[in-house]
Design a protein around this motif. Structure first.
Motif, short mmCIF file in Angstrom:
data_model
loop_
_atom_site.label_atom_id
_atom_site.label_comp_id
_atom_site.label_asym_id
_atom_site.label_seq_id
_atom_site.Cartn_x
_atom_site.Cartn_y
_atom_site.Cartn_z
N ALA A 66 0.90 -1.27 0.07
CA ALA A 66 -0.21 0.08 0.10
C ALA A 66 0.93 1.46 0.09
CB ALA A 66 -0.95 -0.03 1.13
N ASP A 67 0.48 2.35 -0.74
CA ASP A 67 1.10 3.54 -0.82
C ASP A 67 1.10 4.15 0.40
OD1 ASP A 67 1.64 3.06 -3.58
OD2 ASP A 67 -0.26 4.13 -4.11
N VAL A 72 -1.00 4.00 4.62
CA VAL A 72 -1.77 3.51 5.71
C VAL A 72 -2.01 4.28 6.83
CG1 VAL A 72 -2.29 1.23 6.96
CG2 VAL A 72 -0.80 0.85 4.99
N THR A 74 -8.36 3.46 -1.26
CA THR A 74 -8.94 2.55 -2.11
C THR A 74 -9.35 1.35 -1.55
OG1 THR A 74 -6.46 2.03 -2.92
CG2 THR A 74 -7.62 3.81 -4.12
N ILE A 132 -3.66 -5.53 3.29
CA ILE A 132 -3.15 -4.36 2.89
C ILE A 132 -1.79 -4.22 2.39
CG2 ILE A 132 -2.41 -1.92 4.19
CD1 ILE A 132 -4.77 -2.91 6.33
N HIS A 134 -1.88 -4.72 -1.18
CA HIS A 134 -2.68 -3.76 -2.02
C HIS A 134 -1.87 -2.64 -2.62
CE1 HIS A 134 -6.34 -1.75 -2.89
NE2 HIS A 134 -5.82 -0.39 -2.24
N ARG A 135 -2.26 -2.30 -3.86
CA ARG A 135 -1.59 -1.47 -4.50
C ARG A 135 -2.62 -0.03 -4.36
NH1 ARG A 135 3.56 -2.04 -6.24
NH2 ARG A 135 3.93 -4.35 -6.33
N THR A 181 -3.93 3.25 -1.67
CA THR A 181 -4.03 3.90 -0.19
C THR A 181 -5.12 3.26 0.81
OG1 THR A 181 -3.66 5.90 -1.27
CG2 THR A 181 -4.56 5.96 0.97
N ALA A 182 -4.51 2.78 1.74
CA ALA A 182 -5.50 1.90 2.83
C ALA A 182 -5.87 2.82 4.04
CB ALA A 182 -4.94 0.66 3.05
#
Length: 406
Positions: free
Chosen positions: A2-3, A5, A27, A60, A63-64, A66-67
């Motif tokens: 993720a970018d 978190v 996202t 997370i 994931h690619r 924003t979390a």
């Protein structure tokens, strides 16, 4: 990965601008069902129901985008932040906190909480949480299914406490109830809830405080106080050296339940309680029980004192972690060993008695050590002997419990 978190705490209040901004850009959103139903959650975001935090963390990490993780209260206080920051997930998180459920519970009760202990109760740790409630006058318990107010009340049998039970804090179904601990099992309580457990004799602190939780400076300095601190008149099994050695071998700590059988003046029981353990002190002598109660009150610690003759009186006591046998001989040691505590200490006046106790502990599967303790008091003005005591100290450790997690 993720970018970004962001972990957002939610206490039922409107989300802050920072929380709304982070949520609007998400996202992927993880949280409980009531969190995912918030109108601020983007319709197009992937939604992850937060059951196992570790599983969610893996999702997370893969994931690619924003979390955002939503959690009740302050997520950094017994919350999800600890798991999310575990090295195996490699996540860097930003936290937007909210009022913790513990702070909210004390606010609803109108009580200060800088002098409170805070524990988490799961089915695995429930007994230890109860022991903290036995040992302290103000405890906040973060409960879980199967380890709630009813279970706390059942395990506190014989110890009177008042429960302030705060259910579903921050929601429209919030409810605060006050019951005595013996009545808690008569009700069904809604999760999540926080239980404030209050009771026992208050300590001697002046109320100003300088450190959260129990003030470690309360009472005189030292781990094994001289007999004069207890007004003198200690029994043969209560000498300073023997008491210090017993405490060292048992190592009573917060969350433990200590049995002190043959408590005498209450010196050992009081010192175990000063270390934060819960203590049940047992003696058949009414005067000894009274002295123990007076000692506990003077030092501001919580003891449960039971008058009765061991081993029979031990049958209905809750499971101990460590036990001091101050009287009763081999019969009591054997009855205690049957209950499988982690550690036992006993003393003997003669080698024959020490051999009997050591043999019985060995037959019960304990690893046994024996030491001959000799203490000689000297008057340093003339270097003459003032007193002498000799005792065999026996300690048993149960290997099968020694490595067990708390």
């Amino acid at each position: 990965m993720a970018d970004r978190v962001t972990v957002i705490g939610w206490d039922g209040s409107p989300l802050t601008a920072a929380a709304r901004s982070a949520l609007g850009a998400a996202t992927l959103v993880a949280g409980a069902g009531h969190h995912l139903a918030l109108p601020e959650v983007p319709p197009a975001a992937e939604r992850v129901r937060l059951g196992s935090v570790a599983l969610a963390a893996r999702r997370i990490a893969a994931h690619r985008g924003t979390a955002v993780v939503l959690a009740d209260g302050d997520p950094g206080f017994f919350g999800v932040v600890r798991t999310l920051r575990a090295p195996e997930f490699g996540l860097e998180v930003e936290v937007v906190p909210a009022v913790s459920s513990v702070a909210a519970a004390f606010a609803r009760a109108g009580m200060p909480w800088d002098d409170a202990q805070v524990v988490v109760a799961h089915p695995r740790t429930l007994r230890r949480a109860v022991n903290v409630c036995r040992a302290h006058t103000k405890v906040a318990v973060l409960t879980s299914p199967g380890a709630g107010p009813a279970e706390l009340g059942l395990l506190l049998e014989g110890v009177h406490r008042t429960f302030v039970i705060c259910e579903e804090l921050g929601t429209t179904r919030e409810r605060v109830a006050v019951v005595t601990s013996d009545k808690a099992a008569d009700h069904t309580w809604r999760d999540p809830n926080v239980v404030i457990v209050i009771g026992g004799s208050p300590g001697t602190a002046d109320g100003t405080g300088w450190i959260a939780g129990r003030d470690p400076a309360t009472g005189p300095r030292g781990w094994s106080l001289p007999g004069e601190a207890y007004g003198g008149g200690l029994g043969e099994g209560e000498t300073d050296l023997l008491r210090a050695a017993q405490l060292a071998r048992l190592g009573p700590r917060p969350g433990d339940l200590v049995w002190d059988i043959g408590c005498g003046s209450g010196a050992f029981a009081t010192e175990a309680a000063r270390g934060g353990a819960a203590v049940i002190a047992v003696d058949r002598d009414l005067a000894a029980c009274a002295r123990t109660d007076a000692t506990a009150r003077r030092f501001g610690v919580q003891l449960q004192i039971i008058r009765g003759t061991a081993p029979h009186v031990l049958e209905n006591l809750p499971e101990p972690d460590v036990v001091r046998v101050g009287g009763g001989g081999v019969a009591v040691v054997s009855a205690v060993a049957d209950r499988r505590p982690q550690r036992i200490v006993a003393h003997a006046a003669t080698r024959d008695e020490a051999e009997l106790v050591g043999r019985d502990l060995t037959e019960h599967g304990f690893r046994v050590e024996c030491a001959l303790l000799q203490s000689v008091g000297l008057d340093t003005r003339a270097w003459t002997e003032t007193e002498r005591s000799v005792a065999f100290l026996l300690s048993g450790v149960l290997p099968e419990r020694e490595d067990r997690a708390p």
